[in-house]
Design an enzyme around this catalytic site. Structure first.
Site, PDB file in Angstrom:
ATOM      1  N   ARG A   1       0.853  -1.189   0.000  1.00 25.41           N
ATOM      2  CA  ARG A   1       0.000   0.000   0.000  1.00 25.41           C
ATOM      3  C   ARG A   1       0.890   1.240   0.000  1.00 25.41           C
ATOM      4  O   ARG A   1       1.717   1.410   0.906  1.00 25.41           O
ATOM      5  CB  ARG A   1      -0.899  -0.016   1.247  1.00 25.41           C
ATOM      6  CG  ARG A   1      -1.699   1.241   1.399  1.00 25.41           C
ATOM      7  CD  ARG A   1      -2.687   1.197   2.562  1.00 25.41           C
ATOM      8  NE  ARG A   1      -3.347   2.478   2.633  1.00 25.41           N
ATOM      9  CZ  ARG A   1      -3.336   3.293   3.689  1.00 25.41           C
ATOM     10  NH1 ARG A   1      -2.745   2.925   4.810  1.00 25.41           N
ATOM     11  NH2 ARG A   1      -3.930   4.468   3.633  1.00 25.41           N
TER      12      ARG A   1
ATOM     13  N   HIS B   1      -3.027  10.934   0.939  1.00 23.58           N
ATOM     14  CA  HIS B   1      -2.497  10.694   2.279  1.00 23.58           C
ATOM     15  C   HIS B   1      -1.878  12.018   2.752  1.00 23.58           C
ATOM     16  O   HIS B   1      -0.687  12.115   2.992  1.00 23.58           O
ATOM     17  CB  HIS B   1      -1.485   9.552   2.265  1.00 23.58           C
ATOM     18  CG  HIS B   1      -1.188   8.945   3.605  1.00 23.58           C
ATOM     19  ND1 HIS B   1      -1.294   7.593   3.871  1.00 23.58           N
ATOM     20  CD2 HIS B   1      -0.777   9.504   4.765  1.00 23.58           C
ATOM     21  CE1 HIS B   1      -0.943   7.348   5.112  1.00 23.58           C
ATOM     22  NE2 HIS B   1      -0.623   8.505   5.697  1.00 23.58           N
TER      23      HIS B   1
ATOM     24  N   GLU C   1      -7.414   8.261   6.380  1.00 24.70           N
ATOM     25  CA  GLU C   1      -7.687   8.907   7.672  1.00 24.70           C
ATOM     26  C   GLU C   1      -8.185  10.344   7.525  1.00 24.70           C
ATOM     27  O   GLU C   1      -7.506  11.286   7.972  1.00 24.70           O
ATOM     28  CB  GLU C   1      -6.435   8.867   8.563  1.00 24.70           C
ATOM     29  CG  GLU C   1      -5.911   7.459   8.807  1.00 24.70           C
ATOM     30  CD  GLU C   1      -4.711   7.420   9.742  1.00 24.70           C
ATOM     31  OE1 GLU C   1      -4.233   8.493  10.151  1.00 24.70           O
ATOM     32  OE2 GLU C   1      -4.237   6.322  10.063  1.00 24.70           O
TER      33      GLU C   1
ATOM     34  N   ASN D   1      -7.474   1.526  10.004  1.00 25.76           N
ATOM     35  CA  ASN D   1      -6.175   1.736  10.638  1.00 25.76           C
ATOM     36  C   ASN D   1      -6.397   1.728  12.141  1.00 25.76           C
ATOM     37  O   ASN D   1      -7.196   2.519  12.656  1.00 25.76           O
ATOM     38  CB  ASN D   1      -5.567   3.093  10.245  1.00 25.76           C
ATOM     39  CG  ASN D   1      -5.139   3.131   8.785  1.00 25.76           C
ATOM     40  OD1 ASN D   1      -5.251   2.140   8.069  1.00 25.76           O
ATOM     41  ND2 ASN D   1      -4.655   4.279   8.342  1.00 25.76           N
TER      42      ASN D   1
ATOM     43  N   TYR E   1      -4.445   1.632  15.948  1.00 21.57           N
ATOM     44  CA  TYR E   1      -3.197   1.723  16.717  1.00 21.57           C
ATOM     45  C   TYR E   1      -3.397   1.543  18.220  1.00 21.57           C
ATOM     46  O   TYR E   1      -2.651   0.844  18.868  1.00 21.57           O
ATOM     47  CB  TYR E   1      -2.511   3.072  16.454  1.00 21.57           C
ATOM     48  CG  TYR E   1      -1.905   3.122  15.064  1.00 21.57           C
ATOM     49  CD1 TYR E   1      -0.634   2.626  14.820  1.00 21.57           C
ATOM     50  CD2 TYR E   1      -2.628   3.614  13.990  1.00 21.57           C
ATOM     51  CE1 TYR E   1      -0.082   2.626  13.555  1.00 21.57           C
ATOM     52  CE2 TYR E   1      -2.090   3.625  12.700  1.00 21.57           C
ATOM     53  CZ  TYR E   1      -0.810   3.122  12.500  1.00 21.57           C
ATOM     54  OH  TYR E   1      -0.278   3.104  11.240  1.00 21.57           O
TER      55      TYR E   1
ATOM     56  N   GLU F   1      -3.503  -0.318   8.128  1.00 21.33           N
ATOM     57  CA  GLU F   1      -2.326   0.079   8.917  1.00 21.33           C
ATOM     58  C   GLU F   1      -2.460  -0.484  10.320  1.00 21.33           C
ATOM     59  O   GLU F   1      -3.531  -0.392  10.929  1.00 21.33           O
ATOM     60  CB  GLU F   1      -2.212   1.605   9.068  1.00 21.33           C
ATOM     61  CG  GLU F   1      -1.734   2.329   7.858  1.00 21.33           C
ATOM     62  CD  GLU F   1      -1.618   3.837   8.111  1.00 21.33           C
ATOM     63  OE1 GLU F   1      -1.362   4.245   9.260  1.00 21.33           O
ATOM     64  OE2 GLU F   1      -1.805   4.580   7.144  1.00 21.33           O
TER      65      GLU F   1
HETATM   66  O1  IFM Z   1       2.458   7.552  10.185  1.00 20.94           O
HETATM   67  C1  IFM Z   1       1.074   7.548  10.327  1.00 20.94           C
HETATM   68  C2  IFM Z   1       0.395   7.371   8.987  1.00 20.94           C
HETATM   69  O2  IFM Z   1       0.770   8.344   8.083  1.00 20.94           O
HETATM   70  C3  IFM Z   1      -1.101   7.462   9.165  1.00 20.94           C
HETATM   71  N1  IFM Z   1      -1.552   6.569  10.188  1.00 20.94           N
HETATM   72  C4  IFM Z   1      -0.872   6.588  11.456  1.00 20.94           C
HETATM   73  C5  IFM Z   1       0.623   6.441  11.234  1.00 20.94           C
HETATM   74  C6  IFM Z   1       1.342   6.458  12.593  1.00 20.94           C
HETATM   75  O3  IFM Z   1       1.095   7.648  13.255  1.00 20.94           O
END
Ligand code: IFM
Length: 482
Positions: free
Chosen positions: A86, A130, A175, A304, A306, A380
Protein backbone atom coordinates in the site's frame (compact mmCIF):
# COMPACT_ATOMS: atom_id res chain seq x y z
CA UNK A 1 -12.34 -21.73 4.92
CA UNK A 2 -10.78 -23.33 7.96
CA UNK A 3 -9.17 -21.50 10.82
CA UNK A 4 -9.20 -24.40 13.26
CA UNK A 5 -6.07 -25.86 14.83
CA UNK A 6 -4.79 -29.21 13.68
CA UNK A 7 -3.75 -30.63 17.04
CA UNK A 8 -4.31 -29.64 20.68
CA UNK A 9 -0.61 -28.78 21.08
CA UNK A 10 -0.37 -26.70 17.96
CA UNK A 11 -0.14 -23.04 18.95
CA UNK A 12 -0.40 -21.67 15.44
CA UNK A 13 -3.48 -19.87 14.20
CA UNK A 14 -3.82 -20.30 10.44
CA UNK A 15 -5.46 -17.56 8.42
CA UNK A 16 -7.93 -18.33 5.64
CA UNK A 17 -6.32 -19.23 2.31
CA UNK A 18 -5.82 -16.11 0.17
CA UNK A 19 -5.57 -13.79 3.18
CA UNK A 20 -3.68 -10.74 1.89
CA UNK A 21 -0.52 -9.77 3.75
CA UNK A 22 1.04 -6.43 3.03
CA UNK A 23 2.89 -3.43 4.28
CA UNK A 24 2.18 0.27 3.89
CA UNK A 25 3.88 3.63 3.40
CA UNK A 26 2.84 7.14 2.31
CA UNK A 27 4.31 9.54 -0.21
CA UNK A 28 5.37 12.51 1.93
CA UNK A 29 6.73 10.24 4.63
CA UNK A 30 9.18 8.36 2.40
CA UNK A 31 9.70 9.86 -1.04
CA UNK A 32 11.85 12.96 -0.56
CA UNK A 33 12.81 14.55 -3.93
CA UNK A 34 10.55 17.40 -2.92
CA UNK A 35 11.51 19.71 -5.77
CA UNK A 36 12.40 17.17 -8.46
CA UNK A 37 10.79 16.41 -11.78
CA UNK A 38 8.22 19.15 -11.52
CA UNK A 39 6.70 18.26 -8.13
CA UNK A 40 4.70 21.14 -6.66
CA UNK A 41 4.58 22.30 -3.06
CA UNK A 42 2.30 20.50 -0.61
CA UNK A 43 0.81 21.75 2.64
CA UNK A 44 3.32 19.55 4.49
CA UNK A 45 6.25 21.27 2.77
CA UNK A 46 4.87 24.54 4.05
CA UNK A 47 3.81 23.37 7.50
CA UNK A 48 7.06 21.57 8.25
CA UNK A 49 8.88 24.87 7.73
CA UNK A 50 6.76 26.67 10.29
CA UNK A 51 8.91 27.16 13.42
CA UNK A 52 7.90 24.72 16.13
CA UNK A 53 5.47 22.74 13.96
CA UNK A 54 7.65 19.63 13.57
CA UNK A 55 10.10 18.26 16.12
CA UNK A 56 13.70 19.34 15.38
CA UNK A 57 12.46 21.28 12.34
CA UNK A 58 12.47 18.06 10.28
CA UNK A 59 10.90 18.12 6.82
CA UNK A 60 10.11 15.54 4.14
CA UNK A 61 12.57 17.09 1.68
CA UNK A 62 14.73 13.96 1.64
CA UNK A 63 12.82 11.55 3.92
CA UNK A 64 13.83 7.97 3.02
CA UNK A 65 14.90 9.07 -0.44
CA UNK A 66 12.53 6.43 -1.77
CA UNK A 67 12.15 8.45 -4.98
CA UNK A 68 15.70 7.49 -5.88
CA UNK A 69 15.86 4.15 -4.06
CA UNK A 70 12.60 2.68 -5.29
CA UNK A 71 14.20 -0.42 -6.76
CA UNK A 72 15.97 -1.21 -3.51
CA UNK A 73 12.67 -0.85 -1.66
CA UNK A 74 10.88 -3.03 -4.19
CA UNK A 75 13.52 -5.70 -3.61
CA UNK A 76 12.92 -5.46 0.11
CA UNK A 77 9.21 -6.02 -0.46
CA UNK A 78 9.97 -9.05 -2.60
CA UNK A 79 12.25 -10.44 0.11
CA UNK A 80 9.54 -9.85 2.68
CA UNK A 81 7.23 -12.02 0.59
CA UNK A 82 4.13 -9.85 0.93
CA UNK A 83 1.26 -10.15 -1.54
CA UNK A 84 0.41 -6.44 -1.50
CA UNK A 85 2.00 -3.05 -0.99
CA UNK A 86 0.00 0.00 0.00
CA UNK A 87 1.49 3.31 -1.11
CA UNK A 88 0.08 6.76 -1.75
CA UNK A 89 0.34 9.05 -4.72
CA UNK A 90 1.52 12.59 -3.98
CA UNK A 91 -1.05 14.88 -5.56
CA UNK A 92 1.51 17.71 -6.06
CA UNK A 93 3.82 15.35 -7.92
CA UNK A 94 1.09 14.48 -10.40
CA UNK A 95 -0.68 17.84 -10.60
CA UNK A 96 1.73 20.40 -9.16
CA UNK A 97 -0.71 23.25 -8.58
CA UNK A 98 -3.71 21.08 -7.76
CA UNK A 99 -5.46 21.79 -11.04
CA UNK A 100 -4.70 21.69 -14.72
CA UNK A 101 -2.77 19.15 -16.74
CA UNK A 102 -0.83 16.23 -15.34
CA UNK A 103 2.90 16.36 -14.74
CA UNK A 104 3.98 13.37 -16.81
CA UNK A 105 7.25 12.90 -14.93
CA UNK A 106 5.28 12.51 -11.71
CA UNK A 107 2.98 9.93 -13.25
CA UNK A 108 6.01 8.13 -14.70
CA UNK A 109 7.41 7.63 -11.22
CA UNK A 110 4.24 5.85 -10.08
CA UNK A 111 4.13 3.89 -13.34
CA UNK A 112 7.64 2.56 -12.56
CA UNK A 113 6.54 1.70 -9.03
CA UNK A 114 3.41 -0.15 -10.17
CA UNK A 115 5.35 -2.01 -12.87
CA UNK A 116 8.03 -2.96 -10.34
CA UNK A 117 5.38 -4.35 -8.00
CA UNK A 118 3.66 -6.29 -10.77
CA UNK A 119 7.00 -7.79 -11.89
CA UNK A 120 7.42 -9.08 -8.36
CA UNK A 121 3.84 -10.37 -8.08
CA UNK A 122 2.93 -7.81 -5.46
CA UNK A 123 -0.51 -6.22 -5.74
CA UNK A 124 -0.42 -2.42 -5.69
CA UNK A 125 -2.92 -0.89 -3.27
CA UNK A 126 -3.07 2.77 -4.14
CA UNK A 127 -4.12 5.54 -1.76
CA UNK A 128 -5.04 8.70 -3.62
CA UNK A 129 -4.76 11.12 -0.72
CA UNK A 130 -2.50 10.69 2.28
CA UNK A 131 -2.47 14.32 3.44
CA UNK A 132 -0.22 16.09 0.91
CA UNK A 133 -2.66 18.66 -0.51
CA UNK A 134 -1.14 20.98 -3.15
CA UNK A 135 -0.40 24.29 -1.39
CA UNK A 136 -2.13 26.42 -4.07
CA UNK A 137 -5.40 24.70 -3.15
CA UNK A 138 -4.83 25.43 0.53
CA UNK A 139 -4.21 29.07 -0.40
CA UNK A 140 -7.77 29.06 -1.73
CA UNK A 141 -9.19 27.56 1.47
CA UNK A 142 -8.15 23.90 1.16
CA UNK A 143 -10.60 21.32 2.45
CA UNK A 144 -12.82 24.04 3.92
CA UNK A 145 -13.79 24.94 0.35
CA UNK A 146 -16.18 22.87 -1.72
CA UNK A 147 -14.16 23.59 -4.86
CA UNK A 148 -11.35 21.34 -3.53
CA UNK A 149 -13.68 18.35 -3.92
CA UNK A 150 -13.92 19.04 -7.68
CA UNK A 151 -10.17 19.52 -7.93
CA UNK A 152 -9.77 16.16 -6.20
CA UNK A 153 -12.15 14.55 -8.69
CA UNK A 154 -10.03 15.87 -11.60
CA UNK A 155 -6.85 14.61 -9.97
CA UNK A 156 -8.40 11.17 -9.38
CA UNK A 157 -9.36 11.02 -13.03
CA UNK A 158 -5.75 11.74 -14.08
CA UNK A 159 -4.33 9.03 -11.86
CA UNK A 160 -7.01 6.46 -12.68
CA UNK A 161 -6.57 6.93 -16.42
CA UNK A 162 -2.82 6.63 -16.13
CA UNK A 163 -2.49 3.66 -13.74
CA UNK A 164 -5.95 2.12 -13.80
CA UNK A 165 -5.01 -0.82 -16.00
CA UNK A 166 -2.60 -2.14 -13.40
CA UNK A 167 -4.11 -1.14 -10.09
CA UNK A 168 -7.23 -2.84 -8.81
CA UNK A 169 -7.47 -1.77 -5.19
CA UNK A 170 -8.03 1.98 -4.71
CA UNK A 171 -8.28 3.86 -1.45
CA UNK A 172 -9.71 7.34 -1.91
CA UNK A 173 -8.55 8.90 1.37
CA UNK A 174 -6.33 7.95 4.24
CA UNK A 175 -7.69 8.91 7.67
CA UNK A 176 -9.85 11.90 6.78
CA UNK A 177 -10.26 12.50 10.53
CA UNK A 178 -6.59 13.50 10.70
CA UNK A 179 -6.81 15.74 7.64
CA UNK A 180 -9.82 17.56 9.04
CA UNK A 181 -9.66 17.50 12.82
CA UNK A 182 -5.88 17.46 13.35
CA UNK A 183 -5.23 19.73 10.35
CA UNK A 184 -7.96 22.35 10.76
CA UNK A 185 -9.18 21.77 14.34
CA UNK A 186 -6.23 21.05 16.63
CA UNK A 187 -3.59 22.50 14.30
CA UNK A 188 -1.21 19.61 15.00
CA UNK A 189 -1.03 18.70 11.31
CA UNK A 190 -0.83 20.73 8.12
CA UNK A 191 -2.19 23.27 7.42
CA UNK A 192 -1.99 23.99 11.16
CA UNK A 193 -5.31 25.77 11.64
CA UNK A 194 -7.18 25.77 14.96
CA UNK A 195 -10.82 26.30 14.14
CA UNK A 196 -13.49 23.74 14.94
CA UNK A 197 -15.93 25.20 12.40
CA UNK A 198 -13.35 24.78 9.65
CA UNK A 199 -12.54 21.26 10.82
CA UNK A 200 -16.18 20.24 10.55
CA UNK A 201 -16.44 21.76 7.06
CA UNK A 202 -13.26 19.92 6.05
CA UNK A 203 -14.69 16.69 7.49
CA UNK A 204 -17.68 17.01 5.15
CA UNK A 205 -15.70 18.10 2.10
CA UNK A 206 -13.25 15.24 2.47
CA UNK A 207 -16.11 12.76 2.56
CA UNK A 208 -17.70 14.49 -0.41
CA UNK A 209 -14.40 14.22 -2.30
CA UNK A 210 -14.42 10.49 -1.51
CA UNK A 211 -17.97 10.29 -2.89
CA UNK A 212 -17.05 12.14 -6.08
CA UNK A 213 -14.07 9.86 -6.66
CA UNK A 214 -16.09 6.63 -6.60
CA UNK A 215 -17.85 6.88 -9.99
CA UNK A 216 -14.67 8.24 -11.59
CA UNK A 217 -12.70 5.21 -10.46
CA UNK A 218 -15.47 2.84 -11.51
CA UNK A 219 -15.67 4.32 -15.00
CA UNK A 220 -11.90 4.55 -15.56
CA UNK A 221 -10.97 1.16 -14.11
CA UNK A 222 -13.08 -1.84 -15.11
CA UNK A 223 -12.27 -4.07 -12.19
CA UNK A 224 -11.73 -1.32 -9.61
CA UNK A 225 -12.19 -2.24 -5.98
CA UNK A 226 -12.83 1.05 -4.24
CA UNK A 227 -12.60 1.78 -0.54
CA UNK A 228 -11.66 4.37 2.04
CA UNK A 229 -9.31 4.06 5.00
CA UNK A 230 -10.48 5.38 8.37
CA UNK A 231 -8.54 5.60 11.60
CA UNK A 232 -10.98 4.09 14.04
CA UNK A 233 -10.68 3.37 17.71
CA UNK A 234 -12.28 1.68 20.64
CA UNK A 235 -13.13 4.55 23.01
CA UNK A 236 -14.43 3.43 26.38
CA UNK A 237 -15.74 5.37 29.39
CA UNK A 238 -13.49 5.32 32.45
CA UNK A 239 -16.47 4.36 34.63
CA UNK A 240 -20.19 3.75 34.33
CA UNK A 241 -20.90 7.25 35.65
CA UNK A 242 -23.38 8.82 33.17
CA UNK A 243 -21.03 11.78 32.60
CA UNK A 244 -18.18 9.47 31.59
CA UNK A 245 -20.44 7.38 29.40
CA UNK A 246 -21.56 10.56 27.63
CA UNK A 247 -17.93 11.73 27.32
CA UNK A 248 -16.90 8.48 25.61
CA UNK A 249 -19.88 8.80 23.31
CA UNK A 250 -18.72 12.29 22.22
CA UNK A 251 -15.22 11.01 21.46
CA UNK A 252 -16.67 8.06 19.57
CA UNK A 253 -18.90 10.50 17.68
CA UNK A 254 -16.02 12.71 16.63
CA UNK A 255 -13.53 9.97 15.77
CA UNK A 256 -15.68 7.11 14.52
CA UNK A 257 -19.31 7.97 13.83
CA UNK A 258 -18.72 11.25 11.93
CA UNK A 259 -17.16 9.05 9.25
CA UNK A 260 -18.82 5.65 9.53
CA UNK A 261 -22.40 6.95 9.73
CA UNK A 262 -22.39 9.05 6.54
CA UNK A 263 -20.50 6.39 4.57
CA UNK A 264 -22.62 3.43 5.65
CA UNK A 265 -25.90 4.97 6.83
CA UNK A 266 -26.05 8.05 4.62
CA UNK A 267 -26.44 10.48 7.51
CA UNK A 268 -24.33 12.30 10.06
CA UNK A 269 -24.98 11.37 13.68
CA UNK A 270 -27.54 13.80 15.09
CA UNK A 271 -25.72 14.19 18.43
CA UNK A 272 -22.62 15.39 16.55
CA UNK A 273 -24.61 17.76 14.32
CA UNK A 274 -26.13 19.20 17.50
CA UNK A 275 -22.73 19.40 19.17
CA UNK A 276 -21.20 21.37 16.28
CA UNK A 277 -24.36 23.39 15.49
CA UNK A 278 -22.82 26.73 16.45
CA UNK A 279 -19.43 26.10 14.80
CA UNK A 280 -19.16 28.04 11.55
CA UNK A 281 -19.25 27.14 8.75
CA UNK A 282 -19.26 23.63 10.22
CA UNK A 283 -21.75 21.18 8.81
CA UNK A 284 -23.81 24.00 7.28
CA UNK A 285 -21.71 23.34 4.16
CA UNK A 286 -23.74 20.16 3.50
CA UNK A 287 -25.83 20.51 0.33
CA UNK A 288 -28.71 18.45 -1.05
CA UNK A 289 -27.46 15.26 -2.62
CA UNK A 290 -24.08 15.23 -0.84
CA UNK A 291 -24.95 12.38 1.49
CA UNK A 292 -26.17 10.21 -1.37
CA UNK A 293 -22.77 10.65 -3.01
CA UNK A 294 -20.91 9.89 0.20
CA UNK A 295 -22.99 6.76 0.88
CA UNK A 296 -22.47 5.17 -2.52
CA UNK A 297 -21.54 1.50 -2.23
CA UNK A 298 -17.88 0.75 -1.79
CA UNK A 299 -16.09 -2.58 -2.06
CA UNK A 300 -14.12 -2.62 1.18
CA UNK A 301 -13.32 -0.62 4.27
CA UNK A 302 -9.71 0.07 5.26
CA UNK A 303 -9.24 0.20 9.03
CA UNK A 304 -6.18 1.74 10.64
CA UNK A 305 -5.90 0.75 14.27
CA UNK A 306 -3.20 1.72 16.72
CA UNK A 307 -4.53 2.22 20.24
CA UNK A 308 -7.69 2.40 22.35
CA UNK A 309 -8.66 5.18 24.71
CA UNK A 310 -10.42 5.50 28.03
CA UNK A 311 -12.13 8.82 28.64
CA UNK A 312 -13.94 10.65 31.38
CA UNK A 313 -15.86 13.90 31.52
CA UNK A 314 -13.48 16.79 32.20
CA UNK A 315 -15.46 17.76 35.30
CA UNK A 316 -14.43 14.46 36.88
CA UNK A 317 -10.69 14.83 36.28
CA UNK A 318 -9.80 15.96 39.81
CA UNK A 319 -11.75 13.14 41.38
CA UNK A 320 -10.01 10.63 39.09
CA UNK A 321 -6.59 12.06 39.99
CA UNK A 322 -7.38 11.85 43.69
CA UNK A 323 -8.32 8.22 43.15
CA UNK A 324 -4.80 7.67 41.78
CA UNK A 325 -5.41 7.72 38.05
CA UNK A 326 -3.11 9.44 35.58
CA UNK A 327 -5.32 11.90 33.72
CA UNK A 328 -4.24 13.86 30.64
CA UNK A 329 -3.81 17.55 31.54
CA UNK A 330 -5.76 18.68 28.46
CA UNK A 331 -7.47 17.47 25.32
CA UNK A 332 -6.72 18.71 21.79
CA UNK A 333 -10.44 19.46 21.39
CA UNK A 334 -11.62 21.58 24.33
CA UNK A 335 -15.19 21.60 23.00
CA UNK A 336 -15.50 17.87 23.70
CA UNK A 337 -14.90 18.48 27.42
CA UNK A 338 -13.19 15.15 27.97
CA UNK A 339 -9.96 13.89 29.48
CA UNK A 340 -8.25 10.65 28.68
CA UNK A 341 -7.21 8.32 31.43
CA UNK A 342 -4.25 5.98 31.52
CA UNK A 343 -5.06 2.36 32.16
CA UNK A 344 -2.81 1.33 35.06
CA UNK A 345 -0.23 -1.29 34.06
CA UNK A 346 -0.79 -1.07 30.35
CA UNK A 347 2.34 -0.90 28.16
CA UNK A 348 2.84 1.99 25.75
CA UNK A 349 4.69 2.58 22.51
CA UNK A 350 7.17 5.40 21.87
CA UNK A 351 4.17 7.48 20.71
CA UNK A 352 2.83 7.15 24.26
CA UNK A 353 -0.04 5.12 22.83
CA UNK A 354 -1.42 2.35 25.03
CA UNK A 355 -1.08 -1.17 23.68
CA UNK A 356 -4.35 -3.06 23.75
CA UNK A 357 -4.83 -5.53 20.93
CA UNK A 358 -8.26 -6.73 21.95
CA UNK A 359 -9.55 -3.21 21.24
CA UNK A 360 -9.01 -4.09 17.58
CA UNK A 361 -11.15 -7.21 17.87
CA UNK A 362 -13.97 -5.27 19.56
CA UNK A 363 -13.76 -2.53 16.96
CA UNK A 364 -13.99 -4.99 14.06
CA UNK A 365 -16.96 -6.75 15.64
CA UNK A 366 -18.70 -3.45 16.20
CA UNK A 367 -18.19 -2.43 12.55
CA UNK A 368 -19.75 -5.71 11.49
CA UNK A 369 -22.67 -5.38 13.93
CA UNK A 370 -23.47 -1.70 13.41
CA UNK A 371 -22.36 -0.93 9.87
CA UNK A 372 -21.65 -3.59 7.27
CA UNK A 373 -20.22 -6.98 6.42
CA UNK A 374 -18.07 -5.79 3.52
CA UNK A 375 -14.50 -7.00 3.27
CA UNK A 376 -12.25 -5.19 5.72
CA UNK A 377 -8.54 -4.68 5.28
CA UNK A 378 -6.44 -3.60 8.22
CA UNK A 379 -4.64 -1.02 6.08
CA UNK A 380 -2.33 0.08 8.92
CA UNK A 381 -1.25 -1.35 12.22
CA UNK A 382 2.13 -1.13 13.87
CA UNK A 383 4.15 0.59 16.56
CA UNK A 384 7.01 3.01 17.13
CA UNK A 385 9.65 1.94 19.62
CA UNK A 386 13.06 3.29 20.56
CA UNK A 387 14.95 0.98 18.22
CA UNK A 388 18.71 1.02 17.93
CA UNK A 389 21.37 -0.81 15.98
CA UNK A 390 23.19 -3.00 18.48
CA UNK A 391 26.96 -3.64 18.51
CA UNK A 392 26.38 -6.70 16.30
CA UNK A 393 24.77 -4.50 13.70
CA UNK A 394 21.26 -5.81 14.35
CA UNK A 395 17.97 -4.19 15.35
CA UNK A 396 16.34 -6.66 17.73
CA UNK A 397 12.94 -5.02 17.97
CA UNK A 398 11.32 -7.73 20.06
CA UNK A 399 8.72 -5.29 21.41
CA UNK A 400 7.50 -4.63 17.85
CA UNK A 401 7.31 -8.37 17.19
CA UNK A 402 5.19 -8.76 20.34
CA UNK A 403 2.94 -5.87 19.28
CA UNK A 404 2.43 -7.27 15.79
CA UNK A 405 1.84 -10.76 17.07
CA UNK A 406 -0.81 -9.60 19.54
CA UNK A 407 -2.59 -7.48 16.96
CA UNK A 408 -2.50 -10.06 14.20
CA UNK A 409 -3.83 -12.55 16.73
CA UNK A 410 -6.59 -10.05 17.54
CA UNK A 411 -7.47 -9.93 13.85
CA UNK A 412 -7.65 -13.72 13.93
CA UNK A 413 -10.06 -13.51 16.86
CA UNK A 414 -12.28 -11.25 14.77
CA UNK A 415 -12.20 -13.65 11.83
CA UNK A 416 -13.09 -16.50 14.17
CA UNK A 417 -16.04 -14.40 15.32
CA UNK A 418 -17.21 -14.08 11.72
CA UNK A 419 -15.85 -10.67 10.74
CA UNK A 420 -14.93 -10.48 7.07
CA UNK A 421 -11.28 -9.37 7.39
CA UNK A 422 -9.41 -10.14 4.19
CA UNK A 423 -5.99 -8.59 4.68
CA UNK A 424 -3.50 -6.92 7.00
CA UNK A 425 -0.84 -4.29 6.22
CA UNK A 426 1.97 -3.50 8.66
CA UNK A 427 2.70 0.16 9.20
CA UNK A 428 5.35 0.61 8.07
CA UNK A 429 7.83 -0.89 5.65
CA UNK A 430 10.40 1.80 6.47
CA UNK A 431 11.21 4.10 9.35
CA UNK A 432 9.98 7.43 8.01
CA UNK A 433 8.83 11.00 8.58
CA UNK A 434 6.30 10.66 11.39
CA UNK A 435 4.54 14.00 10.78
CA UNK A 436 4.88 16.43 13.68
CA UNK A 437 7.32 14.02 15.36
CA UNK A 438 9.70 14.23 12.41
CA UNK A 439 12.19 11.37 12.25
CA UNK A 440 12.14 10.76 16.00
CA UNK A 441 9.58 7.95 15.94
CA UNK A 442 10.49 4.75 14.13
CA UNK A 443 7.59 2.59 12.91
CA UNK A 444 9.50 0.58 10.28
CA UNK A 445 10.26 -3.10 10.05
CA UNK A 446 13.26 -1.79 8.12
CA UNK A 447 15.66 0.60 9.87
CA UNK A 448 16.58 3.68 7.85
CA UNK A 449 19.81 5.46 8.67
CA UNK A 450 18.58 8.94 7.80
CA UNK A 451 21.97 10.62 7.26
CA UNK A 452 22.97 8.04 4.63
CA UNK A 453 19.63 6.56 3.57
CA UNK A 454 20.98 3.04 4.18
CA UNK A 455 18.39 0.36 4.98
CA UNK A 456 18.79 -2.47 7.49
CA UNK A 457 16.08 -5.06 8.05
CA UNK A 458 15.00 -5.39 11.68
CA UNK A 459 14.15 -8.63 13.50
CA UNK A 460 10.47 -7.81 12.95
CA UNK A 461 11.06 -7.96 9.19
CA UNK A 462 12.16 -11.59 9.51
CA UNK A 463 9.35 -12.37 11.91
CA UNK A 464 6.76 -10.85 9.54
CA UNK A 465 8.30 -12.69 6.58
CA UNK A 466 7.82 -15.93 8.51
CA UNK A 467 4.22 -15.06 9.38
CA UNK A 468 3.42 -14.27 5.75
CA UNK A 469 5.04 -17.51 4.56
CA UNK A 470 3.13 -19.62 7.04
CA UNK A 471 -0.09 -17.63 6.67
CA UNK A 472 -0.51 -18.04 10.38
CA UNK A 473 0.37 -16.44 13.67
CA UNK A 474 1.10 -17.95 17.06
CA UNK A 475 -1.13 -17.24 20.00
CA UNK A 476 0.07 -14.02 21.61
CA UNK A 477 1.67 -14.40 25.00
CA UNK A 478 0.49 -11.16 26.58
CA UNK A 479 -3.18 -11.12 25.69
CA UNK A 480 -3.92 -10.93 29.38
CA UNK A 481 -2.74 -7.30 29.69
CA UNK A 482 -5.38 -5.11 31.35
O1 IFM B 1 2.46 7.55 10.19
C1 IFM B 1 1.07 7.55 10.33
C2 IFM B 1 0.39 7.37 8.99
O2 IFM B 1 0.77 8.34 8.08
C3 IFM B 1 -1.10 7.46 9.16
N1 IFM B 1 -1.55 6.57 10.19
C4 IFM B 1 -0.87 6.59 11.46
C5 IFM B 1 0.62 6.44 11.23
C6 IFM B 1 1.34 6.46 12.59
O3 IFM B 1 1.09 7.65 13.25
Amino acid sequence: MSTTRTSPLDLTRPFPPGFLWGTATASYQIEGAATEDGRGVSIWDTFSRRPGAVLHGDTGDVACDHYHRMNQDLDLLERLGVGAYRFSVAWPRVQPSGSGPANQRGLDFYRRLVDGLRERNIEPTLTLYHWDLPQPLEDRGGWCERDTTDRFADYVDLVARSLGGDVERWITLNEPWCSSWLGYGAGYHAPGIRDIGKAAAANHHLLLAHGKAIPILRSAVDSAKVGITLNLGDHRPGSDHPLDVAAARRVDGNLNRLFLDPIFHGEYPQDMLDHYASAQPGFSVIQDGDLALIAQPIDFLGVNYYFPSTVIDESRATEARLAGYVVAPEDPFPDLKVRSLETPGRDKTAMDWEIHASGLTSLLMRIRDEYHSLPIYITENGAAFDDYVDPNGQVLDLNRIAYLQEHISAVHDAIDAGVNVQGYFVWSLLDNFEWSFGYSRRFGIVWVDFPTGDRLTKASFDWYHDTVQKNSVEYATSVGSP
